[in-house]
Design a protein around this motif. Structure first.
Motif, PDB file in Angstrom:
ATOM      1  N   GLY A   8       0.849  -1.220  -0.096  1.00  0.00           N
ATOM      2  CA  GLY A   8      -0.060  -0.013  -0.051  1.00  0.00           C
ATOM      3  C   GLY A   8       0.806   1.123   0.009  1.00  0.00           C
ATOM      4  N   PRO A   9       0.077   2.243  -0.156  1.00  0.00           N
ATOM      5  CA  PRO A   9       0.996   3.659  -0.117  1.00  0.00           C
ATOM      6  C   PRO A   9       1.565   3.992   1.172  1.00  0.00           C
ATOM      7  CG  PRO A   9      -1.475   4.238  -0.065  1.00  0.00           C
ATOM      8  CD  PRO A   9      -1.251   2.742  -0.202  1.00  0.00           C
ATOM      9  N   ALA A  10       2.322   5.348   1.062  1.00  0.00           N
ATOM     10  CA  ALA A  10       2.864   5.601   2.383  1.00  0.00           C
ATOM     11  C   ALA A  10       1.858   6.126   3.295  1.00  0.00           C
ATOM     12  CB  ALA A  10       3.835   6.743   2.018  1.00  0.00           C
ATOM     13  N   GLY A  11       2.131   5.723   4.785  1.00  0.00           N
ATOM     14  CA  GLY A  11       1.461   6.221   5.772  1.00  0.00           C
ATOM     15  C   GLY A  11       0.212   5.423   5.930  1.00  0.00           C
ATOM     16  N   ALA A  12      -0.097   4.356   5.188  1.00  0.00           N
ATOM     17  CA  ALA A  12      -1.463   3.696   5.386  1.00  0.00           C
ATOM     18  C   ALA A  12      -1.365   2.936   6.471  1.00  0.00           C
ATOM     19  CB  ALA A  12      -1.737   2.687   4.096  1.00  0.00           C
ATOM     20  N   THR A  59      10.158  -4.342   4.064  1.00  0.00           N
ATOM     21  CA  THR A  59      11.128  -4.195   3.159  1.00  0.00           C
ATOM     22  C   THR A  59      11.404  -2.647   2.720  1.00  0.00           C
ATOM     23  OG1 THR A  59       9.323  -4.260   1.525  1.00  0.00           O
ATOM     24  CG2 THR A  59      10.190  -6.471   1.774  1.00  0.00           C
ATOM     25  N   GLY A  60      10.541  -1.773   3.226  1.00  0.00           N
ATOM     26  CA  GLY A  60      10.971  -0.454   3.081  1.00  0.00           C
ATOM     27  C   GLY A  60      12.193  -0.017   3.712  1.00  0.00           C
ATOM     28  N   ALA A  61      12.391  -0.760   4.769  1.00  0.00           N
ATOM     29  CA  ALA A  61      13.459  -0.390   5.721  1.00  0.00           C
ATOM     30  C   ALA A  61      14.761  -0.679   4.898  1.00  0.00           C
ATOM     31  CB  ALA A  61      13.398  -0.940   7.073  1.00  0.00           C
ATOM     32  N   MET A  62      14.629  -1.757   4.068  1.00  0.00           N
ATOM     33  CA  MET A  62      15.658  -2.349   3.447  1.00  0.00           C
ATOM     34  C   MET A  62      16.125  -1.276   2.198  1.00  0.00           C
ATOM     35  SD  MET A  62      14.312  -6.453   3.314  1.00  0.00           S
ATOM     36  CE  MET A  62      16.013  -6.989   2.436  1.00  0.00           C
ATOM     37  N   ILE A 101      17.174   6.080   9.223  1.00  0.00           N
ATOM     38  CA  ILE A 101      16.547   5.714   7.827  1.00  0.00           C
ATOM     39  C   ILE A 101      15.208   6.286   7.884  1.00  0.00           C
ATOM     40  CG2 ILE A 101      17.769   3.630   7.479  1.00  0.00           C
ATOM     41  CD1 ILE A 101      15.136   2.094   8.367  1.00  0.00           C
ATOM     42  N   ARG A 102      14.675   7.156   8.803  1.00  0.00           N
ATOM     43  CA  ARG A 102      13.346   7.999   8.774  1.00  0.00           C
ATOM     44  C   ARG A 102      13.797   9.457   8.595  1.00  0.00           C
ATOM     45  NH1 ARG A 102      10.216   3.762   7.867  1.00  0.00           N
ATOM     46  NH2 ARG A 102      11.157   1.949   8.824  1.00  0.00           N
ATOM     47  N   HIS A 103      15.063   9.831   8.469  1.00  0.00           N
ATOM     48  CA  HIS A 103      15.186  11.174   8.497  1.00  0.00           C
ATOM     49  C   HIS A 103      14.632  11.591   6.781  1.00  0.00           C
ATOM     50  CE1 HIS A 103      17.415  14.878   7.572  1.00  0.00           C
ATOM     51  NE2 HIS A 103      17.771  14.720   9.017  1.00  0.00           N
ATOM     52  N   GLN A 121      14.241  10.940  -0.802  1.00  0.00           N
ATOM     53  CA  GLN A 121      15.012  10.312  -2.097  1.00  0.00           C
ATOM     54  C   GLN A 121      14.794   8.852  -2.319  1.00  0.00           C
ATOM     55  OE1 GLN A 121      19.025  12.735  -2.484  1.00  0.00           O
ATOM     56  NE2 GLN A 121      18.437  12.936  -0.348  1.00  0.00           N
ATOM     57  N   VAL A 122      14.498   8.030  -1.293  1.00  0.00           N
ATOM     58  CA  VAL A 122      14.418   6.473  -1.475  1.00  0.00           C
ATOM     59  C   VAL A 122      13.737   6.082  -2.675  1.00  0.00           C
ATOM     60  CG1 VAL A 122      12.338   6.446   0.013  1.00  0.00           C
ATOM     61  CG2 VAL A 122      13.722   4.391  -0.070  1.00  0.00           C
ATOM     62  N   SER A 123      12.556   6.718  -3.135  1.00  0.00           N
ATOM     63  CA  SER A 123      12.074   6.160  -4.222  1.00  0.00           C
ATOM     64  C   SER A 123      12.829   6.228  -5.581  1.00  0.00           C
ATOM     65  CB  SER A 123      10.667   7.020  -4.667  1.00  0.00           C
ATOM     66  OG  SER A 123       9.935   6.838  -3.704  1.00  0.00           O
ATOM     67  N   LEU A 124      13.819   7.222  -5.539  1.00  0.00           N
ATOM     68  CA  LEU A 124      14.626   7.324  -6.354  1.00  0.00           C
ATOM     69  C   LEU A 124      15.770   6.172  -6.730  1.00  0.00           C
ATOM     70  CD1 LEU A 124      15.791  10.911  -6.276  1.00  0.00           C
ATOM     71  CD2 LEU A 124      14.076   9.884  -7.635  1.00  0.00           C
ATOM     72  N   ASP A 143       5.477  -4.166  -3.319  1.00  0.00           N
ATOM     73  CA  ASP A 143       5.439  -5.202  -4.579  1.00  0.00           C
ATOM     74  C   ASP A 143       5.452  -6.618  -3.816  1.00  0.00           C
ATOM     75  OD1 ASP A 143       7.984  -5.132  -3.611  1.00  0.00           O
ATOM     76  OD2 ASP A 143       8.972  -5.404  -5.249  1.00  0.00           O
ATOM     77  N   ILE A 144       5.017  -6.758  -2.774  1.00  0.00           N
ATOM     78  CA  ILE A 144       5.044  -8.046  -2.031  1.00  0.00           C
ATOM     79  C   ILE A 144       4.229  -9.156  -2.636  1.00  0.00           C
ATOM     80  CG2 ILE A 144       5.270  -9.306   0.142  1.00  0.00           C
ATOM     81  CD1 ILE A 144       7.171  -7.062  -0.378  1.00  0.00           C
ATOM     82  N   GLY A 145       2.859  -8.440  -2.673  1.00  0.00           N
ATOM     83  CA  GLY A 145       1.688  -9.392  -2.951  1.00  0.00           C
ATOM     84  C   GLY A 145       1.703  -9.522  -4.506  1.00  0.00           C
ATOM     85  N   THR A 193       5.760   8.456  -7.835  1.00  0.00           N
ATOM     86  CA  THR A 193       7.150   7.729  -8.184  1.00  0.00           C
ATOM     87  C   THR A 193       7.134   6.405  -8.342  1.00  0.00           C
ATOM     88  OG1 THR A 193       8.236   9.732  -7.497  1.00  0.00           O
ATOM     89  CG2 THR A 193       9.714   7.892  -8.267  1.00  0.00           C
ATOM     90  N   ASP A 194       6.406   5.798  -7.145  1.00  0.00           N
ATOM     91  CA  ASP A 194       6.282   4.585  -6.805  1.00  0.00           C
ATOM     92  C   ASP A 194       5.183   3.825  -7.754  1.00  0.00           C
ATOM     93  OD1 ASP A 194       8.217   4.337  -4.712  1.00  0.00           O
ATOM     94  OD2 ASP A 194       6.831   4.464  -3.066  1.00  0.00           O
ATOM     95  N   SER A 195       4.342   4.618  -8.060  1.00  0.00           N
ATOM     96  CA  SER A 195       3.279   4.038  -8.951  1.00  0.00           C
ATOM     97  C   SER A 195       3.674   4.012 -10.324  1.00  0.00           C
ATOM     98  CB  SER A 195       1.825   4.624  -8.668  1.00  0.00           C
ATOM     99  OG  SER A 195       1.476   4.794  -7.240  1.00  0.00           O
ATOM    100  N   ASP A 196       4.473   4.875 -10.787  1.00  0.00           N
ATOM    101  CA  ASP A 196       4.891   5.106 -12.187  1.00  0.00           C
ATOM    102  C   ASP A 196       6.040   4.295 -12.666  1.00  0.00           C
ATOM    103  OD1 ASP A 196       2.733   6.691 -12.142  1.00  0.00           O
ATOM    104  OD2 ASP A 196       3.898   8.616 -12.476  1.00  0.00           O
ATOM    105  N   ARG A 197       6.772   4.015 -11.807  1.00  0.00           N
ATOM    106  CA  ARG A 197       7.981   3.290 -12.262  1.00  0.00           C
ATOM    107  C   ARG A 197       7.612   1.837 -13.091  1.00  0.00           C
ATOM    108  NH1 ARG A 197       9.127   1.597  -6.063  1.00  0.00           N
ATOM    109  NH2 ARG A 197       8.005  -0.337  -6.101  1.00  0.00           N
ATOM    110  N   GLU A 198       8.665   1.627 -13.695  1.00  0.00           N
ATOM    111  CA  GLU A 198       8.435   0.564 -14.818  1.00  0.00           C
ATOM    112  C   GLU A 198       8.319  -0.943 -14.249  1.00  0.00           C
ATOM    113  OE1 GLU A 198      10.602   0.994 -18.487  1.00  0.00           O
ATOM    114  OE2 GLU A 198       9.592   3.045 -18.506  1.00  0.00           O
TER     115      GLU A 198
END
Ligand code: CDP
Ligand code: CDP
Length: 221
Positions: free
Chosen positions: A7-11, A31-34, A86-88, A94-97, A127-129, A179-184
């Motif tokens: 799901g999206p951020a903050g859900a 996985t976001g933490a990774m 990592i929450r800074h 920039q993480v999505s880049l 992208d887990i499911g 950015t997360d939704s539009d990536r290829e």
């Protein structure tokens, strides 16, 4: 049995995934933490966030560790606790880049599948499911209105004693989701067989109960 929560951020993914894992005695994998840990390493080492090859090779050189403690999950980068770092906002911005590079995602997926292969997990991400654990027995796509997600993040920042601006947070979340939704490769998407859970107006406990109910239904069938 594996549970995928996307799901999206903050859900509320990390919060409810962690509580669900605790309730069921499963391992929680954020996985976001990774992706955040890799972003932090790149910022420290001055690796360009647009250099796919360098980022993929950096991921080979670093170690990312996730450890469950009574206070919650701790994240380690080369054995150093970076849970707060990592929450800074610099990392969040920039993480999505970093996460949009196919070679980075490929390597992350290998690491994540290895973790899930060892025991039952509750894994949360984007992208887990759809890609990482397409055979997960329970898949949840957790969402909430953008206003509520921004407000949750805002309250969280204030509780931690940080300065925050609600409008800026909302913009940052919207931009990151885009950015997360539009990536290829492996974009933020609801898997066809996922249950959509809109948590707007729901408490954390209500969301966790609903997910546990989905798991019970699955084991009964
Ligand atoms: O906690 P929050 O929702 O703010 O984000 P996160 O779960 O820590 O994920 C940070 C970022 O990592 C996301 O915005 C994505 O760019 C990336 N990510 C991803 O691409 N795939 C995942 N499975 C998990 C995170
Ligand atoms: O991982 P994700 O970005 O999806 O969200 P999170 O970091 O787990 O949750 C963001 C904030 O929303 C946390 O401070 C949670 O305590 C809060 N939250 C909430 O207020 N109500 C919910 N139903 C779920 C989460």
């Amino acid at each position: 049995m594996n549970i995928a929560i996307d799901g999206p951020a903050g859900a509320g993914k990390s919060t409810v995934a962690q509580l669900t894992a605790k309730h069921l005695g499963y391992t929680y994998i954020d996985t976001g933490a990774m992706y955040r840990a890799l972003t932090l390493a790149a910022l420290h080492e001055g690796v360009s966030l647009s250099d796919e090859e360098e980022l993929a090779s950096l991921l080979d050189r670093i170690s990312i560790g996730l450890q469950q403690q009574a206070s919650g999950q701790r994240v380690f980068l080369n054995n150093r606790d970076v849970t707060e770092e990592i929450r800074h906002p610099d990392v969040s911005r920039q993480v999505s880049l970093v996460a949009k590079h196919p070679k980075v995602r490929e390597k992350m997926m290998v690491l994540q599948r290895k973790l899930a292969g060892q025991e039952s997990v509750v894994m949360d991400g984007r992208d887990i499911g759809t890609f990482v654990l397409p055979d997960a027995e329970v898949k949840v796509f957790l969402t909430a209105s953008i206003e509520e997600r921004a407000m949750r993040r805002y309250k969280e920042m204030l509780e931690k004693g940080h300065d925050a601006n609600l409008a800026d947070l909302q913009l940052e979340i919207q931009l990151r989701d885009k950015t997360d939704s539009d990536r290829e490769v492996a974009p933020l998407r609801c898997a066809e067989d996922a249950t959509i859970l809109d948590s707007t107006g729901m408490t954390i406990e209500q969301v966790v109960s609903r997910i546990i109910e989905l798991c019970k239904n699955k084991t009964q069938n």
